[in-house]
Design an enzyme around this catalytic site. Sequence first.
Site, PDB file in Angstrom:
ATOM      1  N   TYR A  36       0.843  -1.196   0.000  1.00  0.00           N
ATOM      2  CA  TYR A  36       0.000   0.000   0.000  1.00  0.00           C
ATOM      3  C   TYR A  36       0.881   1.250   0.000  1.00  0.00           C
ATOM      4  CZ  TYR A  36      -3.541   3.389   1.365  1.00  0.00           C
ATOM      5  OH  TYR A  36      -4.364   4.488   1.380  1.00  0.00           O
ATOM      6  N   LEU A  83     -29.744  12.482  22.448  1.00  0.00           N
ATOM      7  CA  LEU A  83     -30.528  11.288  22.735  1.00  0.00           C
ATOM      8  C   LEU A  83     -31.033  11.291  24.164  1.00  0.00           C
ATOM      9  CD1 LEU A  83     -28.179   8.575  21.185  1.00  0.00           C
ATOM     10  CD2 LEU A  83     -30.430   9.228  20.340  1.00  0.00           C
ATOM     11  N   GLU A 114     -27.403  -0.395  18.282  1.00  0.00           N
ATOM     12  CA  GLU A 114     -26.029  -0.063  17.878  1.00  0.00           C
ATOM     13  C   GLU A 114     -25.194   0.239  19.118  1.00  0.00           C
ATOM     14  OE1 GLU A 114     -26.479   3.409  15.341  1.00  0.00           O
ATOM     15  OE2 GLU A 114     -28.329   2.583  14.519  1.00  0.00           O
ATOM     16  N   LYS A 116     -23.016   2.246  21.521  1.00  0.00           N
ATOM     17  CA  LYS A 116     -22.863   3.693  21.613  1.00  0.00           C
ATOM     18  C   LYS A 116     -21.380   3.992  21.804  1.00  0.00           C
ATOM     19  CE  LYS A 116     -24.732   7.756  23.925  1.00  0.00           C
ATOM     20  NZ  LYS A 116     -23.478   8.400  24.237  1.00  0.00           N
ATOM     21  N   LYS A 292     -32.866   2.523  18.001  1.00  0.00           N
ATOM     22  CA  LYS A 292     -33.596   3.425  17.105  1.00  0.00           C
ATOM     23  C   LYS A 292     -34.740   2.668  16.443  1.00  0.00           C
ATOM     24  CE  LYS A 292     -29.238   5.730  16.032  1.00  0.00           C
ATOM     25  NZ  LYS A 292     -28.118   5.761  15.105  1.00  0.00           N
ATOM     26  N   CYS A 428      14.190  12.752  36.203  1.00  0.00           N
ATOM     27  CA  CYS A 428      15.473  12.472  36.831  1.00  0.00           C
ATOM     28  C   CYS A 428      16.538  13.066  35.910  1.00  0.00           C
ATOM     29  CB  CYS A 428      15.671  10.967  36.963  1.00  0.00           C
ATOM     30  SG  CYS A 428      17.367  10.507  37.291  1.00  0.00           S
TER      31      CYS A 428
END
Length: 670
Positions: A36, A83, A114, A116, A292, A428
Site C-alpha cells: 500500500y 438522545l 447499535e 454507543k 432506534k 530524573c
Amino acid sequence: MDHPLEKRIKELRSQLHYHNYRYYVLDDPEISDARYDRLLRELEDLETEHPEWITPDSPTQRVGAQPADKFQSVAHSIPMLSLGNGFNFEEVREFDRRIKRFLKDDQEIEYTAEPKMDGLAIELIYEKGVLVQSSTRGDGLMGEEITQNVRTIQSVPLRLLDTKVLPPDRLEVRGEVYIKIKDFQEFNRKREEAGEAPFANPRNAAAGSLRQLDPKITAQRPLHFFAYGLGLVNGRSFFSQWEVLQTLPNWGLPVNSLIRCTPGITQCLDFCKEMETLRHSLPYEIDGVVLKVNSFALQEQLGIKSRSPRWALAYKFQPSQETTLVLNIEVQVGRTGTLTPVAHLKPVLVGGVEVSRATLHNQDELERKDIRIGDTVVVQRAGEVIPEVVKVVTSMRRGEEKPFAMPEKCPVCESPVVRLPGESAHRCSNPNCPAQIKESIRHFASKGAMDIEGLGEKLVDQLVGKGLIRDYGDLYYLSRDTLISLERLAEKSADNLSQALQQSKRTTLGRFLYALGIRHVGEHLSGLLAGHFGSLKALMGVSEEELIAIREVGPQVACSIRTFFDNPRNREVIDKILAAGVGISEEKRSGNRPLAGKTFVLTGRLEGMTREQAKEKIEALGGKTANQISGKVDFLIAGEDSGSKLDKAREFNIKVLSEKEFLQIITVSQ
Ligand code: IVH
C-alpha cells in the site's frame, strides 16, 4: 484522451481508495501495508512531477492545509439531535411502551441496536461523492468547521466508492470519531514522557485532537471513524435505519459491525446484555447501546420532543466506579526519566476487574485532585479499562491523611529531579539512571523494536543491577557464560536468549530507529522516516529543516531527533551496535528508485520466485509492471515456456531478459 501518466495517477488513486475500503470498512486487507505504501509513494512521486493533476480527493492530500487561525461556525442543514437516556432495563421497556402508546398500536416495533461509541459526533458532507465539508456537532444547530482535520482520518473516505451503488448527489453522514484504547494508552504515555499533560480518557483525547488548529498535529493522532446516521440527502431515498447502515459501507464508510436489527424490545435488551459483557474486550470504548425505531415512516410519525427524537434511546451502562483507600503513593521512573506518581490502592473490584494501582499522571493532576495518602477515593476504569482516581471523598477525611510531594531526588539513583519550564513532568536529571537504562533496554528489546524474545523485565534488572550492561548496545557483547552465571537462568534459556540476540541482528531501519527510543519517535514515525531517508547514515546527517519539511514531522520531533544524534554518547552506542554485526536492511528512498520509469512484462514460469514476488521486487525498486507488450514496455522477463509474448517483444524491439539476468539487475539495484 488522458496523458498516460495522468491515467496512471487516476488508476493509483482508485486502487488506493479501494484498498482503504478493504482495510477500514471490511477489515480485510487484500495487500500488505508495504505494498500500500509503495502505491501511495508512486502516486506521490507522480504528483510531485505533475502538481497540475493533483485533486483534493487524492489519497495523498490528507494533510495539506496550513494551520488555521480559528474554526469557522457552520450551520447543520438538519439539526444534530441528542438522545434521551435509559439507565436500566425498566427505562428501556418504558421507552418501548411510550412509542406504542404514541402510535396507538400494540404491535412489536422493529429497532436497530447499535453500540454507543464513546467519542464525539461529527458530520461529513459529500457532494458528488467528494468530501467537501466536515463539522463538529456543536450545539446541534451550529458546529465548528473542521474539514482539514477530519481529512487526516484514514478511515474517512475523501471520495466515496461507486463500485456497488452510486452515491447520491449530496450525502450528509453522521458518526463518531474515536480513539482505540491501546492507542490512547500509548499516546498518553508519550505525552507524559514529553512532559505534556495526559488526557483523562479516549473521548477527551479524540476531542482534543480534532480541535487542533494545525492539521499536521491531528494527522499524528490515531483517530478512527464509524458512521451511524444521515443528515440531508439529495438523490436517493432510504426507508429504514437498517438500510442506511447496510448501504454506507458500500460507499466506503465504516459502520460498526456489531450493529443489529431486532424484531422487538426483548431482543434489544438481550443485545444490551451482550454488549455489557463484550464491552471489556472491545478495542474501543462504548458507554451504552443506542436503540432506534427502524422504519423512517414511523420515526416521522413519532417526531421530536425537546431536541431528542422520540424514536431513539441511549441505554447507558452502569458506570464502573468504586471507592477504596490510597495505601501509598510511589513514583515510577520511565525510559526518558519521567517521574510518574502511582497510587497503590486497597484492591477493589471495579466492573469485574481487580484494581490495585492507578496512575496519578503528574504533580499538577495530583494537586488538582488533592489526593493524599490515606484518602478514600472514587476509582473508575476510564472507559472501563484504565484505572483512574476520579476524586477524593473528602467527607471521609480524618485529618491523618498525608499530602504527597514529588521527591527532590530520583528514588532510583538519587540524582536531582528537575522540572523543565513548560513541562508538567518531573524528570530524573541523570541520563545514566539505572531506571532509565532498564526502561530503554526493555524498549529496545520489545516486539515492535528489535524483538529479542526471552529478555524479560527480571533479566534486565539483573543485568543492569550487576553492572553487566550499561546500555542496550552492551546486549550484543554478553557471552553465553555470563548469561548462564545469572540467577535463575537455565542453560537452555541462556541458549535461547543468545539465539534471540543473534536473530535480532538482522533488522530493518524502521525497527532499529524505533528501538533507539528517541523521544517522540514511535513505531509509525520510525517507519516513515526509514522510508524517507533510506539509510541510518542519511538520517543521522539530516538537518532540522529537512526533517520539518516532511509531512507528519513537527519542530518538536525534529529537534528531538537532531538532539539524539548530536549526543556523542548515543553515537557511541550506535557504533557499538553496528560493530557487533547488527545489519540494517536499508529501505529504499522514495526519490531514489533505480527502476523508476521502467516498465516490465513477465511471461513464462520463473524458477526462483513466483511472478507475484517478481512484481513486488520490481515495484519496490520503483519500476512498473504491465500485462501486455506494447511500445511503452522496456523489458520482457522471459521464464520457461515463454509463448507469444516473446515473439511480440522481438517485434517491438523490446529487450528480453532471462530470469538470471533479471536477478542480476535486482541484486545490483538493491
Ligand atoms: S444517533 C438522534 N447513534 O451519542 C440521533 N449516536 O447524544 C443522535 N453516539 O454524541 C445520534 N454512537 O455521537 C447515535 N450509534 C450511535 C451512536 C451515537 C454514539 C453518540 C453521538 C452523540 C451521543 C448522542
